[in-house]
Design a protein around this motif. Structure first.
Motif, PDB file in Angstrom:
ATOM      1  N   ILE A  83      16.092   4.840  24.956  1.00  0.00           N
ATOM      2  CA  ILE A  83      16.217   3.444  25.378  1.00  0.00           C
ATOM      3  C   ILE A  83      15.233   3.177  26.520  1.00  0.00           C
ATOM      4  CG2 ILE A  83      17.755   1.652  26.311  1.00  0.00           C
ATOM      5  CD1 ILE A  83      20.072   3.029  24.920  1.00  0.00           C
ATOM      6  N   ALA A  84      15.078   4.144  27.413  1.00  0.00           N
ATOM      7  CA  ALA A  84      14.111   4.009  28.507  1.00  0.00           C
ATOM      8  C   ALA A  84      12.730   3.739  27.932  1.00  0.00           C
ATOM      9  CB  ALA A  84      14.101   5.285  29.351  1.00  0.00           C
ATOM     10  N   GLN A  85      12.364   4.512  26.905  1.00  0.00           N
ATOM     11  CA  GLN A  85      11.042   4.363  26.299  1.00  0.00           C
ATOM     12  C   GLN A  85      10.875   2.979  25.666  1.00  0.00           C
ATOM     13  OE1 GLN A  85       8.697   6.748  26.545  1.00  0.00           O
ATOM     14  NE2 GLN A  85       7.232   5.347  25.598  1.00  0.00           N
ATOM     15  N   GLN A  86      11.911   2.540  24.950  1.00  0.00           N
ATOM     16  CA  GLN A  86      11.802   1.265  24.224  1.00  0.00           C
ATOM     17  C   GLN A  86      11.870   0.052  25.134  1.00  0.00           C
ATOM     18  OE1 GLN A  86      14.418   1.003  20.696  1.00  0.00           O
ATOM     19  NE2 GLN A  86      12.416   0.690  19.780  1.00  0.00           N
ATOM     20  N   GLU A  87      12.734   0.122  26.109  1.00  0.00           N
ATOM     21  CA  GLU A  87      12.990  -1.063  26.935  1.00  0.00           C
ATOM     22  C   GLU A  87      12.108  -1.132  28.174  1.00  0.00           C
ATOM     23  OE1 GLU A  87      15.302  -3.688  26.548  1.00  0.00           O
ATOM     24  OE2 GLU A  87      15.278  -2.941  24.491  1.00  0.00           O
ATOM     25  N   GLY A  88      11.660   0.026  28.659  1.00  0.00           N
ATOM     26  CA  GLY A  88      10.819   0.045  29.860  1.00  0.00           C
ATOM     27  C   GLY A  88      11.444  -0.744  31.000  1.00  0.00           C
ATOM     28  N   LYS A  89      10.599  -1.563  31.648  1.00  0.00           N
ATOM     29  CA  LYS A  89      11.076  -2.239  32.862  1.00  0.00           C
ATOM     30  C   LYS A  89      12.128  -3.325  32.606  1.00  0.00           C
ATOM     31  CE  LYS A  89       7.049  -5.338  33.569  1.00  0.00           C
ATOM     32  NZ  LYS A  89       6.652  -5.559  32.214  1.00  0.00           N
ATOM     33  N   ASN A  90      12.320  -3.707  31.332  1.00  0.00           N
ATOM     34  CA  ASN A  90      13.401  -4.662  31.022  1.00  0.00           C
ATOM     35  C   ASN A  90      14.755  -4.178  31.511  1.00  0.00           C
ATOM     36  OD1 ASN A  90      11.652  -6.332  29.768  1.00  0.00           O
ATOM     37  ND2 ASN A  90      12.019  -5.498  27.708  1.00  0.00           N
ATOM     38  N   ILE A  91      14.879  -2.854  31.582  1.00  0.00           N
ATOM     39  CA  ILE A  91      16.167  -2.299  32.037  1.00  0.00           C
ATOM     40  C   ILE A  91      16.463  -2.744  33.470  1.00  0.00           C
ATOM     41  CG2 ILE A  91      17.433  -0.149  32.563  1.00  0.00           C
ATOM     42  CD1 ILE A  91      15.985   1.095  30.149  1.00  0.00           C
ATOM     43  N   PHE A  92      15.399  -2.866  34.297  1.00  0.00           N
ATOM     44  CA  PHE A  92      15.617  -3.331  35.682  1.00  0.00           C
ATOM     45  C   PHE A  92      16.219  -4.733  35.697  1.00  0.00           C
ATOM     46  CE2 PHE A  92      11.841  -0.531  37.138  1.00  0.00           C
ATOM     47  CZ  PHE A  92      12.693   0.512  37.442  1.00  0.00           C
ATOM     48  N   LYS A  93      15.791  -5.560  34.701  1.00  0.00           N
ATOM     49  CA  LYS A  93      16.313  -6.937  34.646  1.00  0.00           C
ATOM     50  C   LYS A  93      17.793  -6.923  34.292  1.00  0.00           C
ATOM     51  CE  LYS A  93      12.064  -9.031  33.113  1.00  0.00           C
ATOM     52  NZ  LYS A  93      11.506  -9.031  31.761  1.00  0.00           N
ATOM     53  N   LYS A  94      18.121  -6.100  33.299  1.00  0.00           N
ATOM     54  CA  LYS A  94      19.523  -6.051  32.863  1.00  0.00           C
ATOM     55  C   LYS A  94      20.394  -5.360  33.892  1.00  0.00           C
ATOM     56  CE  LYS A  94      18.503  -5.717  27.952  1.00  0.00           C
ATOM     57  NZ  LYS A  94      18.419  -4.835  26.818  1.00  0.00           N
ATOM     58  N   ALA A  95      19.814  -4.363  34.573  1.00  0.00           N
ATOM     59  CA  ALA A  95      20.609  -3.549  35.494  1.00  0.00           C
ATOM     60  C   ALA A  95      19.779  -3.224  36.740  1.00  0.00           C
ATOM     61  CB  ALA A  95      21.045  -2.257  34.784  1.00  0.00           C
ATOM     62  N   PRO A  96      19.795  -4.130  37.729  1.00  0.00           N
ATOM     63  CA  PRO A  96      18.957  -3.930  38.918  1.00  0.00           C
ATOM     64  C   PRO A  96      19.343  -2.689  39.735  1.00  0.00           C
ATOM     65  CG  PRO A  96      19.891  -6.152  38.849  1.00  0.00           C
ATOM     66  CD  PRO A  96      20.548  -5.389  37.766  1.00  0.00           C
ATOM     67  N   HIS A  97      20.518  -2.131  39.456  1.00  0.00           N
ATOM     68  CA  HIS A  97      20.909  -0.926  40.219  1.00  0.00           C
ATOM     69  C   HIS A  97      20.212   0.339  39.719  1.00  0.00           C
ATOM     70  CE1 HIS A  97      23.737  -1.316  36.879  1.00  0.00           C
ATOM     71  NE2 HIS A  97      24.194  -0.097  37.072  1.00  0.00           N
ATOM     72  N   VAL A  98      19.418   0.219  38.653  1.00  0.00           N
ATOM     73  CA  VAL A  98      18.679   1.397  38.162  1.00  0.00           C
ATOM     74  C   VAL A  98      17.436   1.606  39.030  1.00  0.00           C
ATOM     75  CG1 VAL A  98      17.310   2.268  36.213  1.00  0.00           C
ATOM     76  CG2 VAL A  98      19.515   1.157  35.799  1.00  0.00           C
ATOM     77  N   ASP A  99      17.119   2.880  39.340  1.00  0.00           N
ATOM     78  CA  ASP A  99      15.960   3.161  40.193  1.00  0.00           C
ATOM     79  C   ASP A  99      14.732   3.607  39.422  1.00  0.00           C
ATOM     80  OD1 ASP A  99      17.109   2.991  43.024  1.00  0.00           O
ATOM     81  OD2 ASP A  99      18.595   4.164  41.928  1.00  0.00           O
TER      82      ASP A  99
END
Ligand code: 5AD
Ligand code: SF4
Length: 428
Positions: A83-99
């Motif tokens: 999921i990290a590979q597919q979503e990249g920085k979008n994950i920060f948008k969905k979950a700002p608590h990710v570092d």
């Protein structure tokens, strides 16, 4: 005091092994593993995107641990895996608590993680030559990656997008890793790759098996996964001939309908598949064959589904993993017409599973009264007075604990064949 890392792994064996590598790297940086996320200084989610369900499970877990950051100001959260590979920085948008976001081709870069937010998902052609430290959870049986990525582009699958192109590790590196494992007392190794039959570096896959078969101390060699289109006669002879290579093959069929196989871009027909199964069984009579099946692929009609059931009856697999088709972003099948209704998918899946359950039970029962060699892996999860091991054909056998221990290889008399396992009595 050592810093604590908690890692939650979703998905396939490749991910389980990637987690072992991440823990190996972090151990070198002074981290120690904990099973309590609330105590951790670093939480890693090693994610899977093969089906939507795995993805949803991850997002709900990720949401659940958000509050930990309030209590533990220095807590860092890493999202790794597919999921990290597919979503990249979008994950920060969905979950700002990710570092940090770190894809499967970048786990060696765990070393380089700084304090500020980072996304590490670029293609990495060198992955096959980076030998990473590994912290293994098992002392008897070890995973060894022989190749990364996949070039097959089955129309339903995200793996070619998340794990990139096929790259094989040099055989010398693999040989060295397994020799070191043998010296540490490991008995069994499982060679890992999305499509091990297309392993190619300085030598090919059967040559690699021949090379590894000579390593003293290793007693069992397994490999996953094989693609039917690349299963060569040469490999069948190698399984037959090489004493350490176990009599088990995982050979995903996916569907029993030729039309669906074409739409899946599998590049074999049911007839081609049967030819290989027949040859495997002719050369290695007691081989166990397991498979993967997808229920409700786009355009699958009732007669395609019947063709799958018919194939299951004819082939009689030792076991299968079956899944409802899950449309994955970016794949061809996601955009295909005639997506199947969820209820129909569920019905077809349960028909497939209940048919296979009967076949598996019948196969297990047919082993009653036989003698099987098992490698003891540890205590039975359901009963601490019993030990659990596997036959060379990869079937689970439980025995009364006696004086045996993990790593022992013993012969047992099979007293009972059940749906999911066998019961045995050691021959002393
Ligand atoms: N939907 C359902 N099952 C899938 N698999 C891969 N992609 C999908 C998908 N989109 C299954 C295949 C494969 C196994 C690892 O997962 O059966 O062999
Ligand atoms: Fe996915 Fe097909 Fe590659 Fe397997 S062989 S990883 S199913 S694309």
């Amino acid at each position: 005091m050592k810093k604590l890392v908690y890692i939650h792994t979703f998905g396939c064996q490749m991910n389980v092994h990637d987690s072992e590598k991440m823990l190996g790297i972090l151990e070198g940086k002074g981290y120690q593993e904990t099973d309590q996320p609330s105590k951790a200084d670093l939480i890693i989610f090693n994610t899977c995107s093969i089906r939507q369900k795995a993805e949803q499970k991850f997002y709900s877990e990720l949401g659940r641990i958000k509050s930990y950051k309030k209590r533990h100001k220095n807590l860092k959260i890493i999202v790794a895996g597919c999921i990290a590979q597919q979503e990249g920085k979008n994950i920060f948008k969905k979950a700002p608590h990710v570092d940090f976001i770190i894809g499967p081709q970048n786990i060696h870069n765990l070393e380089k993680i700084q304090d500020e937010k980072q996304v590490l998902i670029e293609e990495n052609a060198d992955i096959a030559i980076n030998d990473l430290p590994v912290k293994r959870n098992n002392n008897v049986s070890a995973w060894v990656t022989i190749m990364y990525g996949c070039n097959n582009y089955c129309s339903y699958c995200v793996v070619p997008y998340t794990r990139g192109r096929e790259r094989s590790r040099p055989s010398e590196n693999i040989y060295k890793e397994i020799t070191e494992l043998a010296a540490k007392g490991y008995k069994e190794i499982t060679l890992l790759g999305q499509n091990v039959n297309s392993y190619y570096s300085d030598i090919n896959f059967t040559q690699l098996l021949r090379k590894i078969n000579k390593i003293e101390g290793i007693v069992r060699i397994r490999f996953v996964t094989s693609h039917p289109k690349d299963l060569s006669e040469d490999l069948i002879y190698a399984i037959q001939e090489l004493d350490k290579v176990c009599e088990h093959i995982h050979l995903p069929l996916q569907s029993g309908s030729d039309e669906i196989l074409v739409r899946m871009n599998r590049r074999y027909s049911l007839k081609d598949y049967m030819k290989r199964v027949n040859m495997l069984r002719k050369k290695i009579p007691d081989i166990s064959i397991t498979s993967d099946i997808i229920a409700g692929f786009p355009g699958e009609n009732e007669s395609d589904h019947r063709a799958t059931l018919k194939a299951l009856k004819e082939i009689e697999f030792d076991g299968i993993f079956a899944f409802k088709f899950s449309p994955r972003p970016g794949t061809k099948a996601e955009k295909m017409d005639n997506q199947i209704d969820e209820n129909i998918k569920s019905e077809r899946l349960s028909e497939i599973l209940s048919l296979q359950d009967k076949i598996t039970e019948k196969k297990n029962k047919s082993l009653e009264g036989t003698i099987q060699e098992i490698l003891i892996e540890g205590y039975d999860e359901l009963n601490v007075n019993r030990l659990s091991g596997r036959t060379r054909t990869n079937k689970i056998v439980t025995i009364d604990a006696y004086n045996f221990k993990q790593g022992d290889i013993i012969n047992v008399f099979i007293s009972k064949g059940r749906k999911h396992s066998l019961e045995g009595n050691p021959l002393i």
